[in-house]
Design an enzyme around this catalytic site. Sequence first.
Site, PDB file in Angstrom:
ATOM      1  N   SER A 154       0.837  -1.066  -0.002  1.00 59.86           N
ATOM      2  CA  SER A 154       0.051   0.072  -0.047  1.00 59.86           C
ATOM      3  C   SER A 154       0.895   1.448  -0.005  1.00 59.86           C
ATOM      4  O   SER A 154       2.132   1.088   0.142  1.00 59.86           O
ATOM      5  CB  SER A 154      -0.839  -0.046   1.213  1.00 59.86           C
ATOM      6  OG  SER A 154      -0.299   0.086   2.358  1.00 59.86           O
ATOM      7  N   ILE A 166       3.193   4.335  -0.317  1.00 59.75           N
ATOM      8  CA  ILE A 166       4.259   4.788  -1.143  1.00 59.75           C
ATOM      9  C   ILE A 166       4.983   3.600  -1.722  1.00 59.75           C
ATOM     10  O   ILE A 166       5.339   3.299  -2.732  1.00 59.75           O
ATOM     11  CB  ILE A 166       5.326   5.492  -0.364  1.00 59.75           C
ATOM     12  CG1 ILE A 166       4.830   7.014   0.083  1.00 59.75           C
ATOM     13  CG2 ILE A 166       6.762   5.421  -0.880  1.00 59.75           C
ATOM     14  CD1 ILE A 166       5.817   7.619   1.151  1.00 59.75           C
ATOM     15  N   TYR A 222       7.342   7.847  16.789  1.00 63.54           N
ATOM     16  CA  TYR A 222       7.660   7.668  15.148  1.00 63.54           C
ATOM     17  C   TYR A 222       8.760   8.465  15.009  1.00 63.54           C
ATOM     18  O   TYR A 222       9.736   7.987  14.227  1.00 63.54           O
ATOM     19  CB  TYR A 222       6.302   8.085  14.402  1.00 63.54           C
ATOM     20  CG  TYR A 222       6.712   8.056  13.117  1.00 63.54           C
ATOM     21  CD1 TYR A 222       6.640   7.059  12.225  1.00 63.54           C
ATOM     22  CD2 TYR A 222       6.700   9.382  12.501  1.00 63.54           C
ATOM     23  CE1 TYR A 222       6.687   7.171  11.185  1.00 63.54           C
ATOM     24  CE2 TYR A 222       6.573   9.279  10.969  1.00 63.54           C
ATOM     25  CZ  TYR A 222       6.685   8.259  10.298  1.00 63.54           C
ATOM     26  OH  TYR A 222       6.951   8.307   9.060  1.00 63.54           O
ATOM     27  N   SER A 269      -1.256   8.618   1.500  1.00 67.87           N
ATOM     28  CA  SER A 269      -1.076   7.231   1.593  1.00 67.87           C
ATOM     29  C   SER A 269      -1.921   6.798   2.791  1.00 67.87           C
ATOM     30  O   SER A 269      -2.660   7.437   3.402  1.00 67.87           O
ATOM     31  CB  SER A 269       0.443   6.937   2.047  1.00 67.87           C
ATOM     32  OG  SER A 269       0.936   7.347   3.275  1.00 67.87           O
TER      33      SER A 269
END
Length: 336
Positions: A59, A61, A202, A238
């Site tokens: 999925s 990129i 992250y 995305s």
Amino acid sequence: MECCIASALWCFIPLYLLIHVLCFIFADADFTLLWAGLFGHRPENKLKGLVVWVTGASSGIGEELAYQLAKCGSRLILSARREDELKRVKRCCLECSDLQDEDIRVLPLDLLERTSHEEKAKAAIQYFGHIDVLINNGGRSQRSLCLETSIDVYQALMELNFLGTVSITKQVLPHMTQRATGSIVTVSSIVGLTGAPLATGYSASKHALQGFFNSLRTELTDFPNILISTVCPGPVQSQIVQNAFTEEVHKPMAAAGNQGHKMPTSRCVRLMLVGIANGVKEMWIARQPFLLFYYTWQYAPTFAWFTTNILGRKRVQNFKAGLDADIAYFTKSKTS
């Protein structure tokens, strides 16, 4: 004569600066990458026939990378956890390119299962006989406040985004050093260079990747034909937000919000392939005002902290209002 030359310079310099300012306003990548896109090698010529292993290819990129690489004529190894989705991507690659069935290998892979990575890498290498390019794209994002986030989420982000990527890289790197050629391209993020609220874990995992690959690059100075490249995209259309970690490991995102204001995935991937084809070591890919963040953090960090605090507050407000956090940079937050 000298007076004429001086007058010409006084006219030329402001014009030169004006052109650069205008270019920057409408730019969606750093100048090195844009220059490569205008005057460098075309991906269709440099990547044709190369064997490219893409992780996170089911999925976003990774999926778009598969399509554009297929159109360039690259032979592909597609990896992610969801085998059915990988098979769908493979079918689409065959439909949009001249590749044959044997030119694409579906290789299911879980970045968290590091004990399986040696076997997976051997299978990938044996299928085509070698790997020219490894694109580390697999990973997940985060949308949660630090005070509300379980430590298990931070562990999961580091295990997946950092250690999973390092593990795959260490399996492929000896193969490339033996051949003395290859490219390892890792998708980092704008928050791998700066930082952002709602993405403390992250951002930490992406900072770790930046440090690892910047250090690795210097270790490989005896292998000038091995490219170590990091890609730092800003917000891209995305599924990364939909799949983001929240305050608990198994708690899904309530709503991703509108993603229409973000860079199209196809443009991001095209710039990535330009960078790979031209050996760009670090790629900054983002629309304004995000691209400006890269430059201010690089060259004016004190001012960057000031603006980040202002915009970060808006980002948190939008998140609490149920909107996409990144839209804070474009519209005023709505409150219920």
